[in-house]
Structure formats: C-alpha cells, structure tokens
Enzyme design. Sequence first.
Site, mmCIF file in Angstrom:
data_model
loop_
_atom_site.group_PDB
_atom_site.id
_atom_site.type_symbol
_atom_site.label_atom_id
_atom_site.label_comp_id
_atom_site.label_asym_id
_atom_site.label_seq_id
_atom_site.Cartn_x
_atom_site.Cartn_y
_atom_site.Cartn_z
ATOM 1 N N CYS A 56 0.858 -1.198 0.000
ATOM 2 C CA CYS A 56 0.000 0.000 0.000
ATOM 3 C C CYS A 56 0.886 1.237 0.000
ATOM 4 O O CYS A 56 0.732 2.145 0.829
ATOM 5 C CB CYS A 56 -0.953 -0.010 1.192
ATOM 6 N N PRO A 82 1.260 7.370 -1.906
ATOM 7 C CA PRO A 82 2.032 8.041 -2.959
ATOM 8 C C PRO A 82 3.546 7.940 -2.828
ATOM 9 O O PRO A 82 4.276 8.484 -3.659
ATOM 10 C CB PRO A 82 1.577 9.500 -2.823
ATOM 11 N N GLY A 83 4.050 7.283 -1.776
ATOM 12 C CA GLY A 83 5.455 6.921 -1.773
ATOM 13 C C GLY A 83 6.376 7.694 -0.856
ATOM 14 O O GLY A 83 7.598 7.510 -0.926
ATOM 15 N N LYS A 106 6.894 7.307 2.378
ATOM 16 C CA LYS A 106 7.618 6.357 3.234
ATOM 17 C C LYS A 106 8.569 5.501 2.403
ATOM 18 O O LYS A 106 9.662 5.143 2.863
ATOM 19 C CB LYS A 106 6.626 5.489 4.007
ATOM 20 N N ASP A 121 0.983 -1.339 -4.718
ATOM 21 C CA ASP A 121 -0.239 -0.574 -4.466
ATOM 22 C C ASP A 121 -1.313 -1.038 -5.441
ATOM 23 O O ASP A 121 -1.015 -1.420 -6.580
ATOM 24 C CB ASP A 121 -0.007 0.926 -4.630
ATOM 25 N N CYS A 159 -2.941 5.721 9.691
ATOM 26 C CA CYS A 159 -3.133 7.127 10.082
ATOM 27 C C CYS A 159 -4.529 7.258 10.696
ATOM 28 O O CYS A 159 -5.282 8.175 10.388
ATOM 29 C CB CYS A 159 -2.935 8.076 8.906
#
Length: 463
Positions: free
Chosen positions: A265, A268-269, A271, A289, A389
């Site tokens: 997952c 948008p990248g 991490k 993803d 989150c």
Amino acid sequence: MLKMALKKTPRAMALLVVFECLESGQSLATLLPRYLEPLAEQQRPLAQEISYGTLRWYYRLDAILQKMLDKPLRGKKKIIYYLLLCGLYQILYLDKADYAVVKETVNTCADLQQAWAKGLVNAVLRRFLREQSELLSSLDKSYASRFAYPDWLITRIKLSWQKSAWPQASVTPQSILAAGNQRPPMTLRVHVEEDIFSYQQTLQQLNIGCTQSPVYNHTLTLDKARPVDELPGFSQGRVSVQDGAAQLAALLLDVGPQQRVLDACAAPGGKTMHIMDSQPQLDSLLALDVSAERLSRVEESRQRLNLSAQKLHLLAADASVQDWWDGRLFDRILLDAPCSATGVIRRHPDIKVLRRDADIAALTVLQAAILDNLWAMLKPGGRLLYATCSILREENDRQIVNFLQRNNDSFKDAGEIPISGNWGYAMPAGRQILPGEQGMDGFYYALLEKQMTRCVDENDNEQ
C-alpha cells in the site's frame, strides 16, 4: 461534474468543490486541481481556503443553516444551500469584514446564473449576523455542532478514548476532536546526506522560519506553509514534504544492508522514498499498491530524489492476495494499511463528510486479511511494521492484539517488539500518536517480528 454556466471566480469555484464533494462523494484531492486550474495564481488560495474550511466545519454550518431556512432548497436550488454554507464559513472563520462577505456571497449568485437567489442569500446571512450569538450558544451544546463531526465518529472516538479506558489526563475525546480542526503545520524531511543545520541556516537566510523536531533529527517544521518551489533544493531532492509522524516509519522498520523490502500500500510513496534514502545499500524494495495511477507518483518522487531505479520495483496489485508474489521472502515489510484516515482529518477535512460508519468494519476486515496474507511472505527473523493514520483503536492496537491471538492459535511465530520513544502513547500493542501532539498527525505503529522456529520431526530422538 455540475453542469452550469458560471463566471470563474474564487468563491464560485470553491462553492463547486464543496457541492461536488458533498453530492458526488469525490475527495478534495480529486476536485481541487480541476476547479483551481481556471483561476489565476493569486486567486487560488482564497478558493482553497473556502473549500477546505467549509468542509472542515460542515456539520456546524449545516446545523446553523437548518435553523435558519423555513424550507429546504432542493433540485436546482440546492446549489444556493451550498453557497450559504460557504458564506457562513467566511463570516465565522475568515478575517474579513462581515458586510464584504455578505456582498461577495450575494454577488456569487449572479456568477452562478442564479440571480433569483440574491434576496434569499442576503436575508439569511444578515439574519445570522443579528442572531449569531444566540444561535451558536444553543447549537454548540451538541458535540456534532461545536466540533463539526458526524455523530457516528464522535461516538467511536469516545469509545476509543473515554476516561474509563484511558487514564492519561491530557487526552479526552474533546481534545482529540478539537485537534482535528486545527490547521496542520508544513513539515519537511531533510534527506540523509544533507547537513540539517546547514539547511536550516539556508532557510533562515531566506526568512523562512523553522524549528527542528525533538523526535527525528532530520525533521524541520516551518513556521508558515510555503509553496514547494520556494524551498531551496526541493527540485534537486534535498528535501521532501512529509509529516513528522509519517517519518517514523522508516526509522522503526530499520532496514539493513542487502535486505529485501516490501512496502505494501505504498502510494504516494513518501515512506518508500524515506526507506530508500535511509538505507541506500538495501537489496531491493518492492512498492506495491492497488492503484497503478497512484504508483506513478512514487516513480516521480524517485526521479526527483535521484534514488536508484534498479533497486525500486513498482507493482500494481492487491496486497490481500498472493497472485502477484514470486515466493521469495522479505526481510522487512511495511504495511501502511488502508484505514479510516481519522488521524489526518486536519489535513483532509473531507474525511468527515465522505467516511461512513459502516466503512470501519469493512476496513478492519481488510486490514486483517492483508496482515495475515503478508505475514506468510516474511522471513523468519524478519520484521513487519503495521501502520495506520487512524485514531480508532479497532483499526490499531485491537487489530494487532487480534492478529497475535490468531497467530498464537496457529503458527505461534509472531512476536511484538515494544516501541519506545519520546512520542505518542504505549498501547496494549504498539504505540499511538494523537493529532497535533508534537506537531504531528495521528498515527499508529506496531512492530512485529517473525520468530525463528525449528521444526523437529516427531521421530527425532534429539532432546
């Protein structure tokens, strides 16, 4: 998309963003680029402010308007209902003269080709100015109105953080609700090869104030948000915009040289890029993803940061199944699980109006399925970092406790590594950050290790 002829002004564009979000369920992230594009650069901040603010305070503004209208506005007239919401937001929360807000909101009727509504809009807004104190005093006895949250989410936050279950004096449902309505800071991650003190001095020379985070020594929080093109070295990859809580993921995963990593997952990248920046000697990183379109943003970030194209592999696939897996085990897995995103409401206020109570049960089922699926792909001795989150405990520590119990009943190879730090709260499993604490978003982390087991044949005489 709403079909109507209109004059493209900031207030008209903001109104259409709010209308589309509430009527069609599209997110701010999807709508804003479309509706801001026709505006001049200097007009966009006002349109964005009204869009975000009206959705942030929707449940309060809606309660006010319900009290003030004799009958509902339906059909083609419903657009005026949303115009009134935007007008009320500006009166209550923007530092603009009341008479100017009323005038501009009335004028927007003409921009929308709805001149018939000028009298109605003028009368409702002026009545609110006269009765504001009395109306708010009555309505704000309700949490839903005072904090502008849907009732179902207030109930879930109370169940997760009520005093009987949580002894921390500073944490209450009210404090969590209030924090979700604050404006978030702009936080930077200065890349590993950069000297953070030198970069901080560069910012100060440009009159960009900032403070260093006590949580991670490569984090700077700006005193005021700025366009990224004003950040020195942004296009050259010296710095990225990333919330402080999200920056903890790469630190906790602690990837070593020559390790094989899965970022599930991933889009948008942010991490993903931090992991690669932190450990350039990793063997490879598979960014997975379900959305191929969102994965393209991962590649854009890689190019900006000038990180290794050979070590990063992108794959659009479903993390809850194994049809994409080649059978090779991973040393490290980051599962940034799909969740309610209730910890980032201050950044994405449309979550309040788009998320539904029934979504939570479906999400917890999906999280469990992905967690069980990815666990089979982890090497013995390897580590999986579960992250959300969310601030809802059924998605966080209760999810991990349930996983450990399931695993204990079957494979007995999962153990938790307790997370310590000068941030967040230790939970029955994992660690929770609540919105606004140390300037960070609401995040949850749990670190799991697959224990080394030795299968001994029942006929083996070894004692």
